[in-house]
Design a protein around this motif. Sequence first.
Motif, mmCIF file in Angstrom:
data_model
loop_
_atom_site.group_PDB
_atom_site.id
_atom_site.type_symbol
_atom_site.label_atom_id
_atom_site.label_comp_id
_atom_site.label_asym_id
_atom_site.label_seq_id
_atom_site.Cartn_x
_atom_site.Cartn_y
_atom_site.Cartn_z
ATOM 1 N N MET A 1 0.843 -1.193 0.000
ATOM 2 C CA MET A 1 0.000 0.000 0.000
ATOM 3 C C MET A 1 0.877 1.242 0.000
ATOM 4 O O MET A 1 1.745 1.411 0.849
ATOM 5 C CB MET A 1 -0.909 -0.007 1.238
ATOM 6 N N HIS A 2 0.649 2.103 -0.982
ATOM 7 C CA HIS A 2 1.338 3.395 -1.052
ATOM 8 C C HIS A 2 0.439 4.428 -0.372
ATOM 9 O O HIS A 2 -0.555 4.873 -0.949
ATOM 10 C CB HIS A 2 1.605 3.776 -2.504
ATOM 11 N N ASP A 3 0.797 4.802 0.841
ATOM 12 C CA ASP A 3 -0.055 5.675 1.650
ATOM 13 C C ASP A 3 0.536 7.081 1.642
ATOM 14 O O ASP A 3 1.630 7.309 2.178
ATOM 15 C CB ASP A 3 -0.141 5.133 3.077
ATOM 16 N N HIS A 4 -0.162 8.018 1.036
ATOM 17 C CA HIS A 4 0.329 9.388 0.906
ATOM 18 C C HIS A 4 -0.575 10.335 1.690
ATOM 19 O O HIS A 4 -1.801 10.223 1.634
ATOM 20 C CB HIS A 4 0.365 9.814 -0.560
ATOM 21 N N ASP A 5 0.059 11.278 2.373
ATOM 22 C CA ASP A 5 -0.720 12.284 3.097
ATOM 23 C C ASP A 5 -0.420 13.689 2.588
ATOM 24 O O ASP A 5 -0.723 14.673 3.253
ATOM 25 C CB ASP A 5 -0.436 12.208 4.606
ATOM 26 N N ASP A 6 0.161 13.776 1.377
ATOM 27 C CA ASP A 6 0.625 15.070 0.901
ATOM 28 C C ASP A 6 0.066 15.426 -0.473
ATOM 29 O O ASP A 6 -0.400 14.572 -1.223
ATOM 30 C CB ASP A 6 2.153 15.121 0.872
ATOM 31 N N VAL A 7 0.134 16.718 -0.754
ATOM 32 C CA VAL A 7 -0.225 17.271 -2.049
ATOM 33 C C VAL A 7 0.944 18.135 -2.517
ATOM 34 O O VAL A 7 1.788 18.537 -1.720
ATOM 35 C CB VAL A 7 -1.530 18.096 -1.976
ATOM 36 N N PHE A 8 0.987 18.410 -3.817
ATOM 37 C CA PHE A 8 2.124 19.128 -4.405
ATOM 38 C C PHE A 8 1.752 20.598 -4.561
ATOM 39 O O PHE A 8 0.952 20.966 -5.421
ATOM 40 C CB PHE A 8 2.492 18.520 -5.757
ATOM 41 N N ILE A 9 2.330 21.422 -3.694
ATOM 42 C CA ILE A 9 1.997 22.847 -3.664
ATOM 43 C C ILE A 9 3.278 23.650 -3.515
ATOM 44 O O ILE A 9 4.127 23.351 -2.661
ATOM 45 C CB ILE A 9 1.046 23.174 -2.494
ATOM 46 N N GLY A 10 3.428 24.666 -4.355
ATOM 47 C CA GLY A 10 4.588 25.550 -4.245
ATOM 48 C C GLY A 10 5.905 24.863 -4.535
ATOM 49 O O GLY A 10 6.942 25.235 -3.979
ATOM 50 N N GLY A 11 5.882 23.832 -5.379
ATOM 51 C CA GLY A 11 7.110 23.159 -5.772
ATOM 52 C C GLY A 11 7.577 22.068 -4.842
ATOM 53 O O GLY A 11 8.677 21.526 -5.025
ATOM 54 N N ARG A 12 6.762 21.681 -3.869
ATOM 55 C CA ARG A 12 7.171 20.615 -2.947
ATOM 56 C C ARG A 12 5.938 19.878 -2.432
ATOM 57 O O ARG A 12 4.813 20.363 -2.533
ATOM 58 C CB ARG A 12 7.985 21.176 -1.781
ATOM 59 N N TRP A 13 6.199 18.691 -1.898
ATOM 60 C CA TRP A 13 5.133 17.919 -1.287
ATOM 61 C C TRP A 13 4.906 18.418 0.132
ATOM 62 O O TRP A 13 5.845 18.476 0.929
ATOM 63 C CB TRP A 13 5.484 16.434 -1.271
ATOM 64 N N VAL A 14 3.669 18.812 0.434
ATOM 65 C CA VAL A 14 3.328 19.327 1.756
ATOM 66 C C VAL A 14 2.183 18.504 2.326
ATOM 67 O O VAL A 14 1.306 18.038 1.590
ATOM 68 C CB VAL A 14 2.945 20.817 1.700
ATOM 69 N N THR A 15 2.185 18.321 3.629
ATOM 70 C CA THR A 15 1.120 17.551 4.269
ATOM 71 C C THR A 15 -0.221 18.242 4.067
ATOM 72 O O THR A 15 -0.352 19.443 4.306
ATOM 73 C CB THR A 15 1.413 17.408 5.773
ATOM 74 N N ALA A 16 -1.187 17.488 3.605
ATOM 75 C CA ALA A 16 -2.513 18.049 3.356
ATOM 76 C C ALA A 16 -3.182 18.433 4.663
ATOM 77 O O ALA A 16 -3.001 17.791 5.702
ATOM 78 C CB ALA A 16 -3.371 17.042 2.596
ATOM 79 N N HIS A 17 -3.981 19.475 4.608
ATOM 80 C CA HIS A 17 -4.773 19.854 5.769
ATOM 81 C C HIS A 17 -5.876 18.825 6.019
ATOM 82 O O HIS A 17 -6.159 18.444 7.155
ATOM 83 C CB HIS A 17 -5.393 21.240 5.547
ATOM 84 N N SER A 18 -6.481 18.349 4.942
ATOM 85 C CA SER A 18 -7.541 17.361 5.077
ATOM 86 C C SER A 18 -6.979 16.038 5.604
ATOM 87 O O SER A 18 -5.910 15.588 5.179
ATOM 88 C CB SER A 18 -8.198 17.123 3.719
#
Length: 477
Positions: A1-18
């Motif tokens: 399982m590839h579990d991701h908690d991030d989105v790509f914003i401002g040129g980097r992967w950042v932890t999503a608020h949701s």
Amino acid sequence: MHDHDDVFIGGRWVTAHSTRRTEVVNPATEEPWARVPCSDERDIDDAVRAARSALPGWARTSAGRRAALLHRLADEIDSRAADFTAIITAENGTPVAESGAAPRHSAGHLRLTAELAPVLTDPDDRPNPMAPGHTVVRRVPAGVAALITPWNFPLGLIVVKLGPALLAGCTVVIKPAPETPMAARLLMAAVAAAGIPAGVVNLVTGGTVAGRALVEHPGVDKVSFTGSTEVGRAIARSCGERLRPVTLELGGKSPAIVLDDADPAVLAANLLEVTMRNTGQTCKACTRLLVPAERHDELADLAAAVVAAAPLGDPLDPATFFGPLVSARQRDRVAGYLAAGHAAGAKALTGGGVATRFRRGYYVEPTVFAHVTPEMRIAREEIFGPVLAVLPYRGLDEAVAIANDSPYGLAATVFGADEQRATAVAERLATGNVGINHYGSNAAAPFGGHRDSGLGAEFAAEGLHAYLQFTSIHYQS
């Protein structure tokens, strides 16, 4: 399982608020294999703000430099071709014979788009025919563009929007379909490696909530959406209220007209690509096959034989033409149309039901219905699965009338030995795209639908103009 908690914003992967997550399920195995954030309004706001912050610098970047970065992005996609192929097939069940071509086609589209840079740089100085003086017409970026894409071609349908948006000088926020976020995530790795500046390309993931928040965000200047006509109408209403330009590439129920002089061998060789590409999950698939009444049985049997001979099975097998549908929901939707066809009196020459020989996977039997009449649901509604309806016609006028008797107008095909005669028929069709004896498409020509199939166009200079505004500077001398 590839579990991701991030989105790509401002040129980097950042932890999503949701904290909500969307599962990605392999349609062939029915097993979840990844999770990604289901972005909320704060995630959308962060992404749009990043795009807005990057806009002035990107808009000032020369068109030549932006074109060079598109070439670099194309190279980065090429270098990840095997990974893109594997991810697309695992996300939506596209057979590798189809998904394997997606990286190459996407990279090629970016390179063709880059060659349009002179549209932005060539001087456009126009004399005033009604008074002294002249006008210089400048093309400027539309601004921050929201790119919302479907699940059936999860790389290519992003790229055909992303390329012209970037070349025009727009910054973007991409939201892929919830079923297929992983190819988009890999694309962000290619974006970063290509050296595209931070904030120019941003990615959020999620479903309806994320899409609505993106469309309605006051920091978005332009929306481009590919998907269903129903959702397209809602987006058009929202953009209309905000006087926001929108490009919509929507559904279709496209016809393929077989003329009385058509070569059966040519029809057989092209039938699958014309009518059932990507297991029928293609917006411009010509799922209504119109044939001369006197040749109905012959040509319906030919179509059934071609479809029955095309392998249905494991999408990882290069020989497979038909894979699973993208989801259980889509399988059940298509099964409902199969039942409707039977109930209306259509005759299934091959297929006709859910495939039962697979222990797992969202498979339906590729189906050819004969003796279909124009009022049947299977002849009027977009099914988005491997279902072909064969309709008889008597005379060219009736063929054209049946073909045009649809709220849609996305694509069509005309089969005929006399190309001039086939072209004359094509010119009578109320549709945005027509292929003569094949599945017609050209990245150097505009692609768009008429009527309920959409607004605006993609590809070529017409697609680039969708991301531009115009400023006329007037001189007296």
